[in-house]
Every structure is written in structure tokens, then in C-alpha cells.
Design an enzyme around this catalytic site. Structure first.
Site, PDB file in Angstrom:
ATOM      1  N   SER A   1     -93.021 -68.892  14.348  1.00 58.14           N
ATOM      2  CA  SER A   1     -93.551 -70.151  13.900  1.00 58.14           C
ATOM      3  C   SER A   1     -94.321 -70.927  14.968  1.00 58.14           C
ATOM      4  O   SER A   1     -95.057 -71.862  14.624  1.00 58.14           O
ATOM      5  CB  SER A   1     -92.413 -71.030  13.369  1.00 58.14           C
ATOM      6  OG  SER A   1     -91.523 -71.361  14.415  1.00 58.14           O
TER       7      SER A   1
ATOM      8  N   LYS B   1     -94.947 -77.852  21.017  1.00 54.18           N
ATOM      9  CA  LYS B   1     -94.787 -77.541  19.596  1.00 54.18           C
ATOM     10  C   LYS B   1     -94.366 -78.821  18.876  1.00 54.18           C
ATOM     11  O   LYS B   1     -93.553 -79.594  19.393  1.00 54.18           O
ATOM     12  CB  LYS B   1     -93.715 -76.462  19.442  1.00 54.18           C
ATOM     13  CG  LYS B   1     -93.509 -75.970  18.016  1.00 54.18           C
ATOM     14  CD  LYS B   1     -92.526 -74.796  17.982  1.00 54.18           C
ATOM     15  CE  LYS B   1     -92.324 -74.250  16.584  1.00 54.18           C
ATOM     16  NZ  LYS B   1     -91.410 -73.090  16.553  1.00 54.18           N
TER      17      LYS B   1
ATOM     18  N   SER C   1     -89.563 -66.917  17.036  1.00 58.98           N
ATOM     19  CA  SER C   1     -90.733 -67.790  16.944  1.00 58.98           C
ATOM     20  C   SER C   1     -91.465 -68.097  18.240  1.00 58.98           C
ATOM     21  O   SER C   1     -92.555 -68.674  18.194  1.00 58.98           O
ATOM     22  CB  SER C   1     -90.343 -69.112  16.296  1.00 58.98           C
ATOM     23  OG  SER C   1     -90.365 -68.963  14.907  1.00 58.98           O
TER      24      SER C   1
HETATM   25  N1  GLN Z   1     -89.747 -65.917  11.450  1.00 54.74           N
HETATM   26  C1  GLN Z   1     -88.393 -66.345  11.477  1.00 54.74           C
HETATM   27  C2  GLN Z   1     -88.111 -67.257  10.295  1.00 54.74           C
HETATM   28  O1  GLN Z   1     -88.972 -67.395   9.510  1.00 54.74           O
HETATM   29  C3  GLN Z   1     -88.084 -67.017  12.778  1.00 54.74           C
HETATM   30  C4  GLN Z   1     -88.518 -68.423  12.834  1.00 54.74           C
HETATM   31  C5  GLN Z   1     -88.151 -69.076  14.119  1.00 54.74           C
HETATM   32  O2  GLN Z   1     -87.781 -68.438  15.096  1.00 54.74           O
HETATM   33  N2  GLN Z   1     -88.203 -70.392  14.112  1.00 54.74           N
HETATM   34  O3  GLN Z   1     -87.069 -67.797  10.167  1.00 54.74           O
END
Ligand code: GLN
Length: 491
Positions: free
Chosen positions: A154, A79, A178
């Protein structure tokens, strides 16, 4: 079967037997990327020549029997918020579009030491803020099962790459879901380790008290192999604790007869898609058939988790992202009249709208006069949520639930409604607030052919338990390893 379609475990076996070479595996994966990547869009950076050079080095190591591990010669993607000397680290943001770190994240160093072949960097929501990868400022990534659907986020690139066989395994990060949510949307396995299990050194920070790095893989055994390589104490991250790292692969096959699995009443509430509920309930019945004992549990503060998370995560983000001011590194707005204007314009032009929204929300929650009402209160509720889990683990060994209330949604469906997007994290966020390990694995498909995910949650540092439950389910159910059809030859 092509090499790019194999699991990490299968390839490690064939490499150990010298039936194949890493150069062959790497060529196969690079060929696959060439065939499908223009449609999937998982990679932000790819280094073919570098990958082949690492593969040759891995083959030399194996020939000389020097420091060989199961990851030696395995092509892996990262990532794009993991710092890498060899690649830019953009966080999918215009702010860092040309940033190349001077150092490797600890997980990257560990993968290199293990002999892995690092292919490149994967797309994500900007600074890991989002649930669909639509917030990437640099690229669109689609769900390999249905190109009109998001891959989740994400870590959307990390999950799409594994599903499309463009990497044997990848690393993602999980602050509120994410790793697990994109894994569930793309029909692969995603593991968020306990807070403190994996070093965050070199992970570009979003919300430091919640962020964890973890594997995205085709199978549960692959997740165990990758976690083994990255877990453990790190003098460079004081939150990466010295709790010994057990042998995760040895844990997989231990019987699950007699294990108590808790089903949280609050995770099957209104809003849960009936197809998701049916698939998850069937998985629970299958685990019961394997000898697990199913108990109903309650996590009474679940309703407050999303609000708590979006106060704490945004507060931490507003502080962490203050460093992007155009002075030391990253993007700087051109032709500014003085320092103040440079700050304003750099941040106005460098960040996308979701990142700005979060910085503003977090700054507000931390500001004098509101701190007690919002930030302090959220910290107190976080404790209550953790205590819910502590109490639950008195009566069960692991918790089982859906990952996300729905399968993958369409592009554009939630992007203009931040609250709807935030609410889709309801089943993954409590785990981060409590610092627990959790794993997502496939448990079936919707009528429209989209993967559905099943979540297993364990007590802090009990990754062995969740891997074991997931592995037994995986063997029984046979969903894992199913792939979307992407090229003509596969039809
Ligand atoms: N979807 C969640 C957010 O927007 C989690 C994101 C993540 O785990 N980095 O914060």
C-alpha cells in the site's frame, strides 16, 4: 549529477562538509517534483514554502552546530497514514479527506527533532489495504519505470517518490508487505522493522498486531540512517520495546563470510515468475561468492499464511475502523434522519469497496459462532508460522527469498479479483505474522525493464544482520541507485 538524485548518505556527507546547503537540496527536490509529479502522482499534500522554511532552519542549526544529525536538512516524504499537525492525514480515504490531527506521530516528532525537512504526504491504498495503490480514493500513482504498471502498495506513493527522485527518502508502513512490495516494484530499498522496534503512536491503525513503520530509500545505508532516527522505546506505545537500538551504520560493513543464509524451499514454488526466480537465485549465488554459506530450509506452514493473515488483519481492521462513524471526526453523511441512519450512510459513503469488504470479512470472523472456527484457529496457525521461523533460525542467520512472485503488474489486472491480489502477498505476509524484520532491495530487471526485488529476513531485532547482508550484496551487484528515465534531459 543533480542533488535530487543523490542518496541520503551522499547528501549528509556534503552537508556535513558544508559543500552544499539544505536550502539548495530542498530547492533541487522541489524542482524535480515540479518537473515530474504531474506524471507520477505520488503526493497527496506538498508544502513548498514550509519545506524551504524547515531547510533554512536546518542550515541555521548546522551553522550553529546545534543538535546536528545525518538527517538534518534532508527532504523526506511521509505516507499519509502518519499523523501530522502540519498536514492533513487522509489515509487516502474519503472518510478522512479533511482530517487534520492535533498531534504528530512519534516518528514524525523524531524526524523533526533530527532536523529533517518534511516535504508532504504520500499516496497509498485506502487505510493501507491493498497491493497496488489502486484503492486510493484520492489519486492515481503510477510506477515510474512504466506508467502502465502499478507502483505496488500500500505504500505506493512512498516507493514511487523515491524511485522518481521526488524525495530523498520516505517512510511507509508494512502490515503484510506494504513497504517491501512497492519497494520491489519501484526498484528501491524498503525495510520493515521488527514488530516493536518503531513506535506506532500516531500511525493510523489497520491491524495493530502487524503494523510497523519503516524507511523506503535509495540505498541500504540510507535505510540504516533513517531507521536509526525513528527506532526505539516510546512511552506512548507500549509495544515499542526498550531493546537497545544498535548503531545500524556501523553494522553494515561487518564481513558476511561464514554467515549462514537460509533459502526456504516453499518460497520458490509454482507461480513464481521465472525471471524473478532467476534474478533471486543469481543474487544468492553472488552472496555465496562473498563468503556466505547457503543452506536449504523449510517453512512448512507457508501455505496457510495468506488465509491466516486475511482472517487476523480483517478482524483487527473491523475493530480499528469502528471509530469512523461520523460522530467525533472525519466524514459525516449529510441530511440523515436520526443517528442510526447517520452511521449507516456515513460508513456506506465514506469507505471504498475494499475497506468495506475487509470490515465485513473481519466482523464475520469475530462474530459469535464463527470466532472459534476462524479467529481462534488463525491465531493458532500464526503461532505455528512463528515457530517455523524460530526453527529455521536455529540453522541459519538470515533468510533470503523473492519479495513478490512477479514484477509490477498492470493497472486493472488484479483489482477486480481480490483473491489474486491477496495471493500476491504470499512471500511478505509470513514475516508480519512472525513479527520479524525484513528488507527488500533491487536484484535486477525483467526483460520488460521492470525492477525485481530480493528479500532478506532476520530474527526479531536482528536488523543489523539484514542490513549487513543487503549492504554487501548491494556493493557487489550494483543495481541499487538505478533510476527510471523521466525527463528529456536524462535521455
Ligand atoms: N497487501 C496487503 C493487504 O492488502 C498488505 C497491506 C499492508 O501491508 N498494509 O493487506
Amino acid at each position: 549529477m543533480e542533488l535530487f538524485e543523490c542518496s541520503l548518505e551522499e547528501l549528509a556527507g556534503m552537508l556535513a562538509q558544508k559543500e552544499i546547503s539544505s536550502v539548495e537540496v530542498t530547492r533541487s527536490v522541489l524542482g524535480r517534483i515540479a518537473a515530474v509529479e504531474d506524471r507520477i502522482g505520488a503526493y497527496l499534500a506538498l508544502d513548498e514554502a514550509g519545506a524551504l522554511a524547515q531547510a533554512e532552519e536546518a542550515d541555521r542549526r548546522r551553522a550553529g552546530d546545534e543538535g546536528v544529525t545525518p538527517l538534518t536538512g534532508i527532504p523526506i516524504g511521509l505516507k499519509d497514514l502518519l499523523s501530522t499537525r502540519d498536514f492533513k492525514t487522509t489515509c487516502a480515504s474519503k472518510m478522512l479527506a479533511d482530517y487534520r490531527p492535533e498531534y504528530d506521530a512519534t516518528v514524525v516528532t523524531r524526524l523533526k527533532q533530527a532536523g529533517a525537512v518534511l516535504l508532504g504526504k504520500l499516496n497509498m491504498d485506502e487505510f493501507a489495504m491493498g497491493s497496488s495503490t489502486e484503492n486510493s480514493a484520492l489519486k492515481k500513482t503510477v510506477n515510474p519505470w512504466d506508467f502502465s504498471k502499478v507502483p505496488g502498495g500500500s505504500s505506493g506513493g512512498s516507493a514511487a517518490a523515491v524511485a522518481a527522485a521526488e524525495a530523498i527518502a520516505t517512510l511507509g508502513s508494512d502490515t503484510g508487505g506494504s513497504i517491501r512490495q512497492p519497494a520491489s516494484f519501484c526498484g528501491v530499498v524498503g525495510l520493515k522493522p521488527s514488530y516493536g522496534r518503531v513506535s506506532r503512536y500516531g500511525l493510523v491503525a489497520f491491524a495493530s498486531s502487524l503494523d510497523q513503520i519503516g524507511p523506503v530509500t535509495l540505498t541500504v545505508a540510507d535505510a540504516a540512517l533513517l531507521l536509526q532516527a525513528i527506532a526505539g522505546v516510546d512511552p506512548r506505545d507500549s509495544t515499542a520495546v526498550a531493546t537497545p537500538v544498535p548503531d545500524y551504520c556501523a553494522a553494515l560493513k561487518k564481513e558476511i563470510r561464514g554467515l549462514k543464509l537460509g533459502v526456504p524451499r516453499e518460497y520458490f514454488a509454482a507461480g513464481l515468475d521465472p525471471e524473478v526466480e532467476a534474478a533471486v537465485r543469481l543474487a544468492i549465488t553472488q552472496l555465496e561468492g562473498l563468503g556466505a554459506e547457503i543452506v536449504e530450509i523449510s517453512l512448512p506452514h507457508t501455505d496457510y499464511a495468506v488465509a491466516t493473515y486475511y482472517l487476523l488483519a480483517t478482524a483487527e481492521a473491523s475493530s480499528n475502523l469502528a471509530r469512523y462513524d461520523g460522530v467525533k471526526y472525519g466524514f459525516r453523511a449529510a441530511d440523515c434522519d436520526g443517528l442510526k441512519e447517520m452511521y449507516f450512510r456515513t460508513r456506506a459513503q465514506g469507505f471504498g469497496s475494499e475497506v468495506k469488504r475487509r470490515i465485513m470479512l473481519g466482523t464475520y470472523a469475530l462474530s459469535s459462532g464463527y470466532y472459534d472456527a476462524y479467529y481462534r484457529k488463525a491465531q493458532q496457525v500464526r503461532t505455528l508460522i512463528r515457530r517455523d521461523f524460530d526453527a529455521a533460525f536455529d540453522s541459519c542467520d538470515a533468510i533470503v527469498s523473492p519479495v513478490c512472485p512477479t514484477p509490477a503488474f498492470a493497472f486493472g489486472e488484479k483489482i477486480d479479483d481480490p483473491l489474486a491480489m491477496y495471493l500476491s502477498d504470499i512471500l511478505t505476509i509470513p514475516v508480519n505474522l512472525a513479527g520479524l524484520p525484513a528488507l527488500s532491495l533491487p536484484c535486477g530487471f525483467s526483460g520488460a525493464g521492470l525492477p525485481i526485488g530480493f528479500q532478506v529476513i532476520a530474527a526479531p531485532f536482528a536488523e543489523e544482520t539484514l542490513l549487513r547482508v543487503a549492504w554487501h550484496y548491494e556493493q557487489q551487484a550494483g543495481w541499487v541507485g538505478k533510476r527510471p528515465q523521466l525527463t528529456e534531459e536524462e535521455v
